[in-house]
Design an enzyme around this catalytic site. Structure first.
Site, PDB file in Angstrom:
ATOM      1  N   ASP A  33       0.433  -0.276   4.192  1.00 19.40           N
ATOM      2  CA  ASP A  33       1.700  -0.227   4.910  1.00 19.40           C
ATOM      3  C   ASP A  33       2.871  -0.606   4.015  1.00 19.40           C
ATOM      4  OD1 ASP A  33       3.148  -0.078   7.534  1.00 19.40           O
ATOM      5  OD2 ASP A  33       3.580  -2.166   7.051  1.00 19.40           O
ATOM      6  N   GLU A  65       1.670   4.540   2.688  1.00 22.36           N
ATOM      7  CA  GLU A  65       2.855   4.865   3.472  1.00 22.36           C
ATOM      8  C   GLU A  65       4.045   4.573   2.565  1.00 22.36           C
ATOM      9  OE1 GLU A  65       5.516   3.573   7.306  1.00 22.36           O
ATOM     10  OE2 GLU A  65       4.519   2.122   6.026  1.00 22.36           O
TER      11      GLU A  65
END
Length: 735
Positions: free
Chosen positions: A414, A467
């Protein structure tokens, strides 16, 4: 002899070396003395373990529970029990924690100290062990700036005087073996800072289980054995394999009628079968490491080694705690249905709760001391100090643990963009340049490369997905050519551009044609995943369906055409839960999905379409084998802005071809002439998103062969004539 200063330091829990004075020790004359600090004890006797006979009764040296006595007629140490009578009337026979030498090997301490230990989780944290027939738990914590460290928990009445720990110099690690502590015991660490202040009790950074929020204690759990990735999973994770990911927030996928969570076994009984039936190849879980705040969806975690207790079966007689074994059963259920498991992993930041990593030993240990480096403005969280090798080891060890010990196929990492740049979301003058004066976070870049290299070497066949929302070069390139070493990268640009196009009324789409084609300019610069993720259905954005223009029929038709466009486009696929049946409302993490919508034909039709798109994608190598190779894609119709038609051919490495044609206006185009590549005498329709089975108008080409003629079209010498349905995508293959 024990001095008065030693006594005061012991009973005030500030002695720096308790092992030097507690337990058995010989004085200058060779007499053995035994000392035990047992607050709450009324009487203590020493029992020889081998013979079972009492050899001494300890005298009370200090009213806070310090006992001592000379052991008569003994010159050598011996194994013993402490027979204790407590003030509350209880009694017990115990092994003495201070009778045991260090249990952590000097070599392990050395590798921890120099930052090269690949698996620090095998040393630090709580480890159930058996020593000379006595069961207990070996505790170890990294706190190099602490003046004193104790472990407190269910086994010692949460009293920091009972088990002060031994400092292993050179690594800043404190350790102790606590006899009779056991799996399921709750615990924390009590640390005294350099200035003598007792810090808030700290949860174990390496805990493998934790209490259910709002409780915050760590829980003793066994270390799972290593689990090599099965060969078939390594093949399924390869770049040439189909990868269609079902992204899930477990807490709101399904819930009980009373709003409580399903446990791991109930999730395992339903979710894998559901995702596999829809043809997905992987499930991706929003973070399931323990986190204090439900509203963070797991992205503000404070226990990077512990599956959350939210999905543990509630016990009847003890505090609810995390269940790593339950998570393993869930992973195994996914494997049994042919699914890979990815988990979202958050090494970018952590919350500042006082019981967590913040100011862990009285100093900025895991984070940066300077808020210009260590405070994340967007999330009001703290940023890891990637320049510290112990912190890198903690994070890399966590990544390895989830794959190697908990059996997942890989990690979706993330907020990578926030890690790569020191000025991320900061104004001028509010960030610290790197040593070269630049904005790149060189330490974070080195950490990401290290993590990906370790995973690649130690867990071959597993994958990492970034990401990352910027144009940082080489995110999915190997580290040996200067890349970050991820296997895949989310294509955020594709997602933003195509959703912006789909929001437009079809009459205006001709002016935004390039939003659908621009992604192919850079489509092969990285190994991309096309994400329609949870981030696109929150914070007032609505659902994917709600962004489609027009009346109800057109909105569903637009959505079906868009999904067809996505599944035909180069790149792996990711779809967030609820979007597979066209959820109409925005995602709510506090409630389960609106499953009743599947009773409505339009929503059921979208579900049927997703199942068939996945089947088509998996069956035809042309749609996945060269997802990341420009040889696998060729435009046919790219400049048809007046009609909002797009067409292209996908190829594999064995001569297979699939043509994809999309019409993003509500105008049917009968007799549309389409240029086609050489190599087929006729083409047939494989899938039509306008099929009545999916809720469409059922205009199409009926599955019959579309003969190739010699009339040129779209710059090609040969063509076919077909009917293009309104707001629809077609897939064609050689007949």
């Amino acid at each position: 002899m024990l001095t008065d200063d030693d006594v005061r330091a012991l009973v005030e829990a500030r002695h720096g070396d308790p092992f030097a004075v507690l337990g058995l020790h010989a004085d200058d004359a060779g007499t053995l003395w035994l000392r035990a600090l047992l607050p709450g004890a009324r009487a203590v006797a020493v029992v020889e373990r081998k013979a079972g006979r009492r050899v001494a009764t300890l005298a009370l040296r200090h009213p806070d529970g310090l006992f001592e006595a000379a052991i008569p007629r003994r010159r050598k140490t011996f194994a013993y029990w402490l027979q204790v009578v407590w003030h509350d009337g209880g009694t017990g026979r115990y092994a003495d924690a201070y009778a045991y030498p260090p249990l952590i090997d000097d070599t392990e301490i050395y590798y921890l100290g120099e930052g090269s230990h690949l698996r620090p989780f095998t040393v630090l944290g709580a480890h159930p062990v058996d020593v000379d027939g006595v069961g207990g738990v070996r505790f170890a914590v990294w706190a190099p700036n602490a003046q004193r460290a104790s472990v407190v928990g269910d086994f010692n009445r949460w009293d920091g005087r009972r088990h002060p720990m031994r400092l292993r110099h050179g690594a800043g690690v404190w350790e102790i073996f606590v006899p009779h502590a056991a799996v399921g015991d709750r615990y924390k660490f009590e640390l005294r800072s350099r200035d003598g202040a007792v810090l808030p009790l700290k949860a174990d950074p390496y805990a493998r289980a934790c209490e259910l929020r709002p409780a915050t204690a760590s829980v003793v759990a066994p270390l799972p054995p290593a689990r090599p990735l099965p060969a078939q999973r390594a093949q399924a994770n390869a770049r040439s394999a189909p990868m269609s990911i079902y992204e899930v927030h477990l807490g709101s996928w399904r819930r009980h009628a009373d709003g409580s969570f399903h446990d791991w076994d109930l999730l395992a009984a339903h979710l894998p079968a559901y995702a596999a039936d829809l043809g997905f190849t992987h499930v991706e879980l929003l973070p399931v490491s323990e986190h204090p705040f439900d509203g963070s969806w797991g992205y503000q975690t404070l226990a990077l080694y512990a599956p959350t207790a939210r999905f543990s079966a509630p016990p009847h007689d003890v505090a609810r705690a995390g269940d790593p074994a339950g998570f393993l059963r869930f992973v195994q259920a996914c494997r049994a249905h042919g699914l890979g498991v990815l988990v979202d992993w958050v090494p970018a930041h952590f919350p500042s709760d006082a019981w967590g990593l913040a100011n862990f030993d009285g100093t900025a240990l895991y984070e940066h001391a300077d808020p210009r480096e260590g405070f994340h403005r967007d999330w009001h969280t703290l940023i890891y100090n990637y320049g510290r090798h112990e912190v890198r080891n903690y994070l890399v060890g966590s990544a390895l643990y989830w794959i190697e010990r908990l059996g997942v196929d890989g990690l979706r990492v993330d907020a990578v963009a926030s890690m790569l740049y020191r000025d991320y979301s900061r104004a001028e003058g509010e960030w610290v340049p790197n040593l070269h004066g630049g904005r790149e976070n060189l330490e974070a870049i080195a950490f990401l490369r290290r993590a990906n290299e370790v995973i690649g070497i130690e867990c071959p066949g597993s994958v990492t997905v970034a990401e990352e929302s910027t144009a940082f070069a080489g995110v999915s390139a190997p580290t040996y050519v200067g890349g970050l070493g991820f296997h895949y990268k989310w294509n955020m640009g594709w997602m933003n551009d195509t959703l912006a196009y789909m929001r437009e009324d079809p009459v205006h789409r001709r002016w935004h044609h390039d939003r659908m084609t621009f992604g192919l300019v850079y489509a092969f610069s990285e190994n991309f995943v096309l994400p329609l993720s949870h981030d696109e259905v929150v914070h007032g954005k609505g659902s994917i369906l709600s962004r489609m223009p027009g009346d109800e029929w057109q909105r569903f038709a637009n959505l079906r055409a868009y999904y067809g466009f996505m599944w035909g486009h180069p790149g792996k696929k990711l779809l967030f839960m609820g979007q597979e049946f066209a959820q109409g409302s925005e995602w709510n993490h506090d409630a389960e999905l609106p499953w009743h919508l599947l009773q409505h034909p339009a929503h059921a039709g979208v579900s049927h379409l997703v199942r068939d798109l996945n089947a088509l994608y998996r069956h035809h190598g042309a749609l996945h084998r060269l997802d990341h190779d420009p040889a696998g894609f060729e435009w046919i119709a790219v400049h048809e802005s007046d009609t909002s038609v797009f067409a292209w051919v996908r190829r594999d490495d064995a001569g297979g071809m699939v043509i994809v044609v999309a019409n993003f206006t509500p105008v049917p185009r009968r007799g549309y002439r389409l240029g086609v590549p050489d190599g087929a005498a006729a083409w047939r329709e494989l899938l039509n998103t306008d099929s009545a089975y999916y809720g469409g108008s059922n205009l199409g080409n009926g599955g019959h062969a579309l003969a190739v003629g010699d009339e040129p079209a779209h710059g090609r010498g040969r063509s076919i004539v077909l009917d293009l349905p309104p707001l629809a995508t077609l897939f064609l293959a050689p007949a």
